[in-house]
Design a protein around this motif. Structure first.
Motif, PDB file in Angstrom:
ATOM      1  N   CYS A 287      71.416  32.085  77.837  1.00  0.00           N
ATOM      2  CA  CYS A 287      70.406  32.421  76.826  1.00  0.00           C
ATOM      3  C   CYS A 287      69.985  33.885  76.911  1.00  0.00           C
ATOM      4  O   CYS A 287      69.494  34.444  75.942  1.00  0.00           O
TER       5      CYS A 287
ATOM      6  N   ILE B 135      71.438  19.379  72.314  1.00  0.00           N
ATOM      7  CA  ILE B 135      70.644  20.609  72.290  1.00  0.00           C
ATOM      8  C   ILE B 135      70.309  20.963  73.731  1.00  0.00           C
ATOM      9  O   ILE B 135      69.648  20.201  74.430  1.00  0.00           O
TER      10      ILE B 135
ATOM     11  N   VAL C   4      69.149  28.410  68.964  1.00  0.00           N
ATOM     12  CA  VAL C   4      69.343  27.098  69.553  1.00  0.00           C
ATOM     13  C   VAL C   4      70.696  27.139  70.249  1.00  0.00           C
ATOM     14  O   VAL C   4      71.676  27.613  69.682  1.00  0.00           O
TER      15      VAL C   4
ATOM     16  N   SER D 276      68.999  24.218  74.705  1.00  0.00           N
ATOM     17  CA  SER D 276      67.729  24.943  74.682  1.00  0.00           C
ATOM     18  C   SER D 276      67.444  25.381  73.257  1.00  0.00           C
ATOM     19  O   SER D 276      68.340  25.447  72.422  1.00  0.00           O
ATOM     20  N   SER D 277      66.172  25.673  73.013  1.00  0.00           N
ATOM     21  CA  SER D 277      65.768  26.046  71.662  1.00  0.00           C
ATOM     22  C   SER D 277      64.545  26.947  71.712  1.00  0.00           C
ATOM     23  O   SER D 277      63.597  26.671  72.446  1.00  0.00           O
TER      24      SER D 277
ATOM     25  N   LYS E 268      75.758  29.345  70.723  1.00  0.00           N
ATOM     26  CA  LYS E 268      74.435  29.867  70.368  1.00  0.00           C
ATOM     27  C   LYS E 268      74.356  29.957  68.847  1.00  0.00           C
ATOM     28  O   LYS E 268      75.150  30.621  68.205  1.00  0.00           O
TER      29      LYS E 268
END
Length: 131
Positions: A112, A30, A42, A32-33, A4
């Motif tokens: 996340c 990548i 990100v 997730s962002s 992260k």
């Protein structure tokens, strides 16, 4: 390995990820962002052997980089299987089986934390014993 990357507001407009990829030659996926003008996060995936190099490059540019190696845990006693976690999970970790029981596929989890924030019963948490 998933990492992260947290960008503070003052670093958002800099092409930090591009600079690091060009400098090191390390390929990055990548996962997730969530980035806007106030900062962001990100989640990237790299080969484990490159973690220290990538981490050091981000830190040198004023950006934090931490490994995501602690799993999300569900407290079975608190969970009411409402599905709120399903609605926010971009990785499709959560679902319902044919009997409408909540299921979790942790192989898909990018850690996340959106599901933790969404859970109305605080039934989801980061496993601090997993490190």
């Amino acid at each position: 390995m998933k990492i992260k990357i947290s960008f503070p507001e003052e670093r958002v407009k800099s092409p930090i990820l591009s600079e690091i990829i060009l400098k090191t030659g390390i390929l990055v996926s990548i996962v997730s962002s969530r980035v806007d003008s106030t900062g962001g996060e990100v989640i990237i995936e790299i080969l484990d052997k490159y973690y220290e190099t990538i981490r050091d490059e981000f830190i040198a540019r004023g950006v934090s980089a931490v490994p995501l190696n602690t799993p999300i845990c569900r407290n079975e006693k608190e969970c009411i299987e409402c599905g709120a976690c399903i609605s926010v999970c971009l990785s499709k970790v959560y679902g319902f089986d044919k009997d409408w029981n909540l299921t979790m596929d942790m192989q898909k989890c990018v850690r996340c934390g959106l599901c933790i924030d969404m859970c109305p019963h605080q039934a989801l948490s980061i496993d601090t014993d997993g490190d």
